[in-house]
Scaffold this motif. Structure first.
Motif, short mmCIF file in Angstrom:
data_model
loop_
_atom_site.label_atom_id
_atom_site.label_comp_id
_atom_site.label_asym_id
_atom_site.label_seq_id
_atom_site.Cartn_x
_atom_site.Cartn_y
_atom_site.Cartn_z
N GLN A 241 -10.29 -0.17 4.11
CA GLN A 241 -9.90 -1.51 3.71
C GLN A 241 -9.22 -2.26 4.86
N VAL A 242 -8.40 -1.57 5.64
CA VAL A 242 -7.75 -2.22 6.79
C VAL A 242 -8.82 -2.66 7.80
N VAL B 276 -5.72 -2.64 -1.57
CA VAL B 276 -4.38 -2.21 -1.19
C VAL B 276 -3.89 -2.87 0.10
N VAL B 277 -4.76 -3.68 0.75
CA VAL B 277 -4.39 -4.36 1.99
C VAL B 277 -5.00 -5.75 2.01
N GLU B 278 -4.20 -6.73 2.42
CA GLU B 278 -4.67 -8.11 2.60
C GLU B 278 -4.06 -8.62 3.90
N LEU C 106 4.46 -6.98 4.60
CA LEU C 106 5.13 -7.07 3.31
C LEU C 106 4.58 -6.02 2.36
N VAL C 107 5.45 -5.35 1.64
CA VAL C 107 5.05 -4.39 0.61
C VAL C 107 5.10 -5.11 -0.72
N VAL C 108 3.97 -5.09 -1.43
CA VAL C 108 3.86 -5.83 -2.69
C VAL C 108 3.45 -4.89 -3.81
N ALA C 109 3.59 -5.37 -5.05
CA ALA C 109 3.24 -4.56 -6.21
C ALA C 109 1.74 -4.51 -6.45
N GLY C 110 1.02 -5.56 -6.04
CA GLY C 110 -0.42 -5.59 -6.26
C GLY C 110 -1.04 -6.81 -5.62
N LEU C 111 -2.38 -6.79 -5.55
CA LEU C 111 -3.14 -7.91 -4.99
C LEU C 111 -4.08 -8.43 -6.06
N VAL C 112 -4.95 -9.36 -5.72
CA VAL C 112 -5.76 -10.06 -6.71
C VAL C 112 -6.63 -9.12 -7.55
N ARG D 202 4.55 1.49 -0.46
CA ARG D 202 4.94 2.04 0.84
C ARG D 202 3.99 3.12 1.34
N GLU D 203 3.32 3.79 0.42
CA GLU D 203 2.41 4.85 0.81
C GLU D 203 1.20 4.34 1.60
N THR D 204 0.96 3.04 1.56
CA THR D 204 -0.16 2.44 2.30
C THR D 204 0.22 2.13 3.75
N ILE D 205 1.51 2.07 4.05
CA ILE D 205 1.96 1.69 5.40
C ILE D 205 1.40 2.61 6.49
N PRO D 206 1.47 3.94 6.37
CA PRO D 206 0.94 4.78 7.44
C PRO D 206 -0.55 4.54 7.74
N SER D 207 -1.34 4.35 6.70
CA SER D 207 -2.77 4.06 6.90
C SER D 207 -2.94 2.73 7.63
#
Length: 128
Positions: A43-44, A115-117, A104-110, A75-80
């Protein structure tokens, strides 16, 4: 004057907005997703690829970016994100000088699957 690009070839639409707006000096790219990716890493990569498509639609490239904003789910997405951004930046910024990037760490996206925008702000050069 502002020009809105309501569609860009290769980019998906997630609502009623333009993915790119262009002014005399500034180009804004709406947040992009890696729509074909399953893993956070995919996704990144996809999100950066889509930012590149949006920039190209305005006649720009990554060398014109003055700032990124990145939204990650949990936060678990930050390392990726950090791992892949390092790889992508090594390719698009070979001099090792990178634009600012707010994370920014968010609760969710559209859509829950994302998991990344990544959004970008760019400067049109040579315009006075």
């Amino acid at each position: 004057m502002i020009t809105y690009l309501p569609t860009v070839e290769g980019l998906s639409s997630f609502g009623d907005y333009s993915p790119v707006s262009v002014t005399e000096r500034i180009v804004a790219v709406a947040g992009q997703f890696g729509t074909d990716g399953e893993s956070p890493e995919d996704q990144v990569r996809g999100a950066f690829s889509n930012v590149g498509k949006a920039l190209a639609a305005a006649g720009l490239d990554f060398s014109d970016v003055i700032k990124f904003n990145t939204f990650v789910v949990g936060r678990e997405t930050i390392p990726s994100f950090m791992k892949v951004r390092k790889e992508v930046f090594a390719d698009i910024y070979p001099d090792g000088l990178y634009p600012p990037n707010t994370l920014l760490v968010v609760a969710g996206l559209v859509e829950e699957r994302f998991v990344v925008e990544i959004e970008a702000l760019a400067l049109r050069r040579g315009v006075e």
